[in-house]
Design an enzyme around this catalytic site. Structure first.
Site, mmCIF file in Angstrom:
data_model
loop_
_atom_site.group_PDB
_atom_site.id
_atom_site.type_symbol
_atom_site.label_atom_id
_atom_site.label_comp_id
_atom_site.label_asym_id
_atom_site.label_seq_id
_atom_site.Cartn_x
_atom_site.Cartn_y
_atom_site.Cartn_z
ATOM 1 C CB CYS A 89 -0.928 -0.010 1.203
ATOM 2 S SG CYS A 89 -2.036 1.417 1.293
ATOM 3 N N GLY A 90 0.872 2.008 -1.063
ATOM 4 C CA GLY A 90 1.761 3.148 -1.193
ATOM 5 C C GLY A 90 1.391 4.304 -0.290
ATOM 6 C CG HIS A 91 -2.773 5.788 1.085
ATOM 7 N ND1 HIS A 91 -3.346 4.534 0.939
ATOM 8 C CD2 HIS A 91 -3.349 6.338 2.182
ATOM 9 C CE1 HIS A 91 -4.230 4.342 1.887
ATOM 10 N NE2 HIS A 91 -4.267 5.417 2.658
ATOM 11 C CG HIS A 222 -6.991 -1.762 -5.881
ATOM 12 N ND1 HIS A 222 -6.616 -2.952 -5.302
ATOM 13 C CD2 HIS A 222 -6.842 -0.822 -4.915
ATOM 14 C CE1 HIS A 222 -6.256 -2.735 -4.038
ATOM 15 N NE2 HIS A 222 -6.386 -1.454 -3.784
ATOM 16 C CG ASP A 248 -6.625 5.885 -2.694
ATOM 17 O OD1 ASP A 248 -6.498 6.868 -1.948
ATOM 18 O OD2 ASP A 248 -5.798 4.962 -2.765
ATOM 19 C CB CYS A 252 -3.852 4.896 -5.575
ATOM 20 S SG CYS A 252 -3.736 3.111 -5.284
ATOM 21 N N GLY A 253 -0.583 4.921 -4.276
ATOM 22 C CA GLY A 253 0.810 4.623 -4.586
ATOM 23 C C GLY A 253 1.009 3.407 -5.462
ATOM 24 C CB THR A 254 -0.017 -0.156 -5.262
ATOM 25 O OG1 THR A 254 -1.384 0.020 -4.871
ATOM 26 C CG2 THR A 254 0.818 -0.445 -4.030
#
Length: 332
Positions: A89-91, A222, A248, A252-254
């Site tokens: 999870c990036g964020h 997603h 989101d 969204c990082g990913t």
């Protein structure tokens, strides 16, 4: 029986992050991927209790820090959110790292740098500070790649779509403007939520991607509605759907990693070129392809994602089994 969890709450680019700084269960496993599976088997009630209503909401996400399983890493992260325990999870990483550093929960061996274990693999972190505040976090993410292109689906009441699937730590169905989809603003949040469930279900009936190095990472989780900017090589906008009813609030990082791999595969964004990704609410991450690699025989990129987070307060949460809603609930 009452279980107590001490949390630091905040957000990354508008999307919530809940760092569970006290109350993490002891997990079995020699990797964070194995620990993720153990958590899902034995402790998923913690995730649902902290993320679902009445203690959370449909956008809630966060995670725990764990001791690393490798000598060359600083810590491990287990992610929790309404859709499950994500491989990456990036964020969430940006928020957890920010809150952890600002509150002394992370002690980097090298100032300004961290190496972290997540269920999807290893990630490198660099960060900047001003006084006691962490002002930005950059993730050198796990490899990202395009898994399949040209998946044709037909959405009742909307029409045909052709989508691609890309991986950036999670698998994304990427929908670009076509047919009845002309812009995010024209669709609106309510319609995006309605359509995303149908898109994800339709893609899942046709294709199930599996990570070549970790079969526990599988399936499209997603949906990313992409909208190119005025210069598609430099900027873009998205609405990322996850769980059953969430858009989101961050870029969204990913999802940004998957989109960057998607654009790089068509040579729209050059290696090393900064790419600004805007969320549905207008917040931004900056991304770039640091290097090109392969995963097995699949061409892939190593993305860098930069963003920032803000802590909003401390939160001591009880999950009391005498409460009829101790495991949380969702309203469809």
């Amino acid at each position: 029986m009452r279980n107590t969890f001490f949390c630091i709450d905040g957000h990354t680019a508008g999307n919530p992050v809940r760092l569970v700084a006290g109350g993490a269960p002891l997990l079995q496993g020699s990797t964070m991927s194995e620990r993720r599976q153990d958590f899902l088997r034995r402790f998923d009630w913690i995730r649902t209790g902290l993320c679902f209503e009445p203690r959370g909401h449909s956008m809630m996400s966060g995670g725990f820090f764990y001791p690393p399983t490798r000598d060359d890493t600083d810590a491990g992260i287990l992610f929790i959110e309404t859709s499950g325990c994500l491989p990456m999870c990036g964020h969430g990483t940006i928020g957890l790292v920010t809150f952890g550093l600002e509150n002394g929960l992370l002690q980097p061996r090298v100032p300004g740098q961290l190496k972290l274990e997540v269920p999807a693999g290893l990630i490198d972190i660099t960060y900047e500070t001003e006084g006691s505040r962490v002002t930005s976090v950059t993730i050198r993410n796990v490899p990202a790649w395009v898994a399949r292109t040209g998946i044709a689906i037909d959405i009742p009441g909307f029409g045909p779509l052709t989508v691609d699937v890309a991986y950036g730590g999670n698998f994304y169905a990427i929908v670009e403007p076509q047919g009845s989809y002309r812009s995010l603003a024209e669709l609106g949040a309510k319609r995006i939520l309605e359509l995303s469930l149908l898109v994800r279900e339709a893609v899942r009936k046709i294709y199930t991607p599996v990570h070549p190095n970790d079969p526990t990472i599988a399936g499209v989780s997603h949906v990313l509605w992409a909208e190119p900017g005025s210069d598609p090589s430099k900027e873009g906008k998205n609405a990322v759907f996850y769980g059953d009813s969430a858009i989101d609030r961050s870029p969204c990082g990913t999802g940004t990693s998957a989109r960057l791999a998607h654009l790089r595969s068509r040579d729209i964004v050059k290696k090393g070129q900064p790419f600004i990704h805007r969320s549905y609410i207008g917040s931004t991450f900056t991304a770039r392809t640091e290097e090109e690699t392969t995963v097995g025989d699949i061409p892939a990129i190593i993305p860098l994602i930069t963003g920032s987070a803000i802590a909003t307060g401390f939160n001591t949460i009880w999950i009391d089994q005498e409460d009829v809603f101790w495991k949380g609930f969702q309203v469809a």
